[in-house]
Design a protein around this motif. Structure first.
Motif, mmCIF file in Angstrom:
data_model
loop_
_atom_site.group_PDB
_atom_site.id
_atom_site.type_symbol
_atom_site.label_atom_id
_atom_site.label_comp_id
_atom_site.label_asym_id
_atom_site.label_seq_id
_atom_site.Cartn_x
_atom_site.Cartn_y
_atom_site.Cartn_z
ATOM 1 N N LYS A 216 -15.116 -5.955 -8.757
ATOM 2 C CA LYS A 216 -13.914 -5.490 -9.956
ATOM 3 C C LYS A 216 -12.662 -6.328 -9.831
ATOM 4 O O LYS A 216 -12.160 -6.701 -8.878
ATOM 5 C CB LYS A 216 -13.468 -4.018 -9.440
ATOM 6 C CG LYS A 216 -14.481 -2.941 -10.156
ATOM 7 C CD LYS A 216 -15.762 -2.703 -9.613
ATOM 8 C CE LYS A 216 -16.614 -1.654 -10.407
ATOM 9 N NZ LYS A 216 -18.091 -1.781 -9.549
ATOM 10 N N GLN B 48 -9.529 -2.906 -12.236
ATOM 11 C CA GLN B 48 -8.981 -2.249 -11.199
ATOM 12 C C GLN B 48 -8.010 -1.233 -11.790
ATOM 13 O O GLN B 48 -7.623 -0.219 -11.425
ATOM 14 C CB GLN B 48 -8.470 -2.878 -10.157
ATOM 15 C CG GLN B 48 -9.630 -3.569 -9.239
ATOM 16 C CD GLN B 48 -8.949 -4.120 -7.917
ATOM 17 O OE1 GLN B 48 -8.029 -4.061 -7.605
ATOM 18 N NE2 GLN B 48 -9.934 -5.530 -7.529
ATOM 19 N N GLN C 230 -7.765 2.720 -12.126
ATOM 20 C CA GLN C 230 -6.539 3.395 -11.543
ATOM 21 C C GLN C 230 -6.071 4.289 -12.596
ATOM 22 O O GLN C 230 -5.312 5.585 -12.327
ATOM 23 C CB GLN C 230 -5.610 2.275 -11.309
ATOM 24 C CG GLN C 230 -3.944 3.035 -10.669
ATOM 25 C CD GLN C 230 -4.070 3.746 -9.340
ATOM 26 O OE1 GLN C 230 -4.352 3.251 -8.321
ATOM 27 N NE2 GLN C 230 -4.278 5.233 -9.433
ATOM 28 N N ALA D 296 -15.761 -1.324 -5.190
ATOM 29 C CA ALA D 296 -15.140 -0.076 -5.610
ATOM 30 C C ALA D 296 -15.981 1.158 -5.120
ATOM 31 O O ALA D 296 -17.335 0.958 -5.560
ATOM 32 C CB ALA D 296 -14.657 0.131 -7.161
ATOM 33 N N ILE E 91 -10.644 1.010 -3.630
ATOM 34 C CA ILE E 91 -10.910 -0.142 -3.669
ATOM 35 C C ILE E 91 -10.745 -0.915 -2.440
ATOM 36 O O ILE E 91 -9.864 -0.581 -1.761
ATOM 37 C CB ILE E 91 -10.016 -1.061 -4.745
ATOM 38 C CG1 ILE E 91 -10.069 -0.132 -6.160
ATOM 39 C CG2 ILE E 91 -10.286 -2.478 -5.120
ATOM 40 C CD1 ILE E 91 -10.973 -0.647 -7.075
#
Length: 448
Positions: free
Chosen positions: A177, A182, A186, A389, A420
């Motif tokens: 990723k 990412q 999140q 991930a 991650i």
């Protein structure tokens, strides 16, 4: 071109660079699916297609021609034409020209011209890349295109000599990723954590499981998530010992635990969180002991997530903690096993922990990518790399059985976080969802 879509163009360029020079790749998005009569299920694009295009309309196909002999790679979109009458009923359509400009394609054509144009696009091409066996409809179309090209053989036109499965390349690309991905993950994790907190605050004995599901869905949508990433699991009492329970229609009783496995999808990326907590806000001693065991197993798994270590290391670490805990708590009887290693060797722990400790996470909740290095002897677990991930989700599920202390019967616990892999270890995305005994009890006490 729409601001922020440069990463889609870069992905198409990376894919083309891995293809045989002069070859062509074809990738279709997901079809619309009828739910009943004239009603469709809510439309969700194909993840591979979206990964390369950012385009979310149905009836769309991407054709990618690799560079050859000084000719640059080309990306071609086939999509629905503008149709003001249908847009009154079904909503906005970009149309080919606007899609080309907004999404950075070299060419765009109406989807109705796909079959006619593919015979030309595949003429004298050395290889074809597409999702072999993924769609019967696309398989039939590809067969028709190749037949049309071969029909030109007398004039010297040749059809692709080889066919490659496209997903193998894309799976490896999607496994790592980038910063943009990412960030989206999140956001999905943060929204999902807020939903779990909302459910904890709302819970009361006597509520139905579906009432907590409604709290989750409310928080997802209120914060801009487009969908649940999967059907939420809201499992109270003995239902928590059913791994994929999702009926969510039972009344929750005082003194029971409820296991919620739920995450949202935000801009195409999934979160996946599980928390287990008491409906009345207070853990019993037996519940507390099992929760704390699962938390210890999860901490051991986190510590094993290090670049270069095998993916399987986190599972092995969690299982060792769980096996020792099963011995210490008397779940496996007295004197039958002398050590956690003996428990694991006999697979006795699988009576109470029968699944893996995680999975890849991304655009799909069980995301793509190989778990083993199939090129190495013995096909070992693949090493972790920064940017991967994954979920970390140990659990324990105690069904009634001879020799198992009754105080643990019907207790099912899973605690799941999203992480991650970083340069030195892992970054937890879902830490905003409480999971410790004391923090959960404090949160629920303050909500009453």
């Amino acid at each position: 071109m729409t601001v922020g879509l440069a990463h889609y163009i870069e992905r198409r360029a990376r894919l083309a660079a891995q293809m045989q020079p002069g070859s062509v790749a074809v990738l279709a998005t997901a079809p619309e699916v009828a739910r009943n009569a004239d009603s469709d299920y809510p439309y969700r694009h194909d993840s591979y297609f979206y990964y390369l295009t950012g385009f979310t309309e149905p009836e769309s196909v991407l054709v990618l021609a690799a560079a050859q002999g000084g000719q640059p790679a080309r990306s071609i979109l086939f999509c629905r034409e503008k149709n003001p009458e249908r847009e009154i009923w079904d909503g906005f359509r970009h149309g080919p020209e606007e899609a080309r400009l907004q999404f950075g394609f070299d060419e765009a054509w109406p989807i109705g011209e796909l079959d006619a144009r593919m015979a030309s696009l595949l003429a004298n091409v050395p290889a074809l890349y597409y999702a072999l066996g993924h769609s019967a409809a696309l398989d039939a179309q590809v067969a028709g295109w190749l037949k049309a090209v071969r029909a030109q053989g007398r004039s010297g036109v040749t059809a692709p000599g080889t066919t490659h499965h496209l997903f193998g390349i894309l799976d490896e690309m999607r496994l790592l990723k980038d910063e943009h991905e990412q960030g989206l993950m999140q956001r999905a994790a943060t929204i999902s954590a807020q939903a779990h907190v909302r459910a904890m605050r709302a819970a009361r004995p006597g509520m139905a499981e579906y009432e907590l599901e409604a709290e989750l869905l409310h928080e997802f949508r209120r914060n801009g998530a487009q969908f649940p990433a999967y059907t939420p699991i809201v499992a109270s009492g003995a239902n928590a010992c059913v791994l994929h329970y999702n009926v969510n229609d039972r009344r929750m009783l005082d003194g029971e635990l409820v296991l919620i496995d739920a995450g949202c999808e935000f801009d195409g990326y999934a979160a996946d969180i599980t928390r287990t907590w008491p409906v009345n806000g207070r853990f019993t001693e037996a519940q507390r002991r099992l929760v704390e065991l699962v938390l210890q197993a999860q901490e051991a798994a986190f510590a094993a997530i290090v670049p270069g270590q095998p993916y399987s290391a986190m599972h092995d670490a969690a299982v060792k903690v769980l096996a020792q805990g099963m011995l210490d708590l008397g779940l496996l009887g007295k004197g039958k096993f002398g050590s956690a290693d003996a428990v694991i060797a006999e697979r006795a722990h699988q009576q109470f922990y029968m699944h893996g400790t995680g999975h890849w996470l991304g655009m799909d909740v069980h995301d793509v990518g190989a778990y083993r290095d199939v090129t190495a002897a013995g096909k070992p677990s693949r090493p972790l790399l920064p940017g991967m991930a994954l979920t970390v989700e140990p659990g324990i599920y105690v069904r009634p059985a001879p020799g198992v202390p009754e105080e643990y019967w019907h207790i099912g616990i899973r605690i799941e976080d999203d992480v991650i892999v970083t340069d030195k270890g892992c970054r937890i995305l879902t830490g905003a969802a409480p999971k410790g005994v004391d923090e959960i009890e404090t949160l629920m006490r303050e909500a009453r």
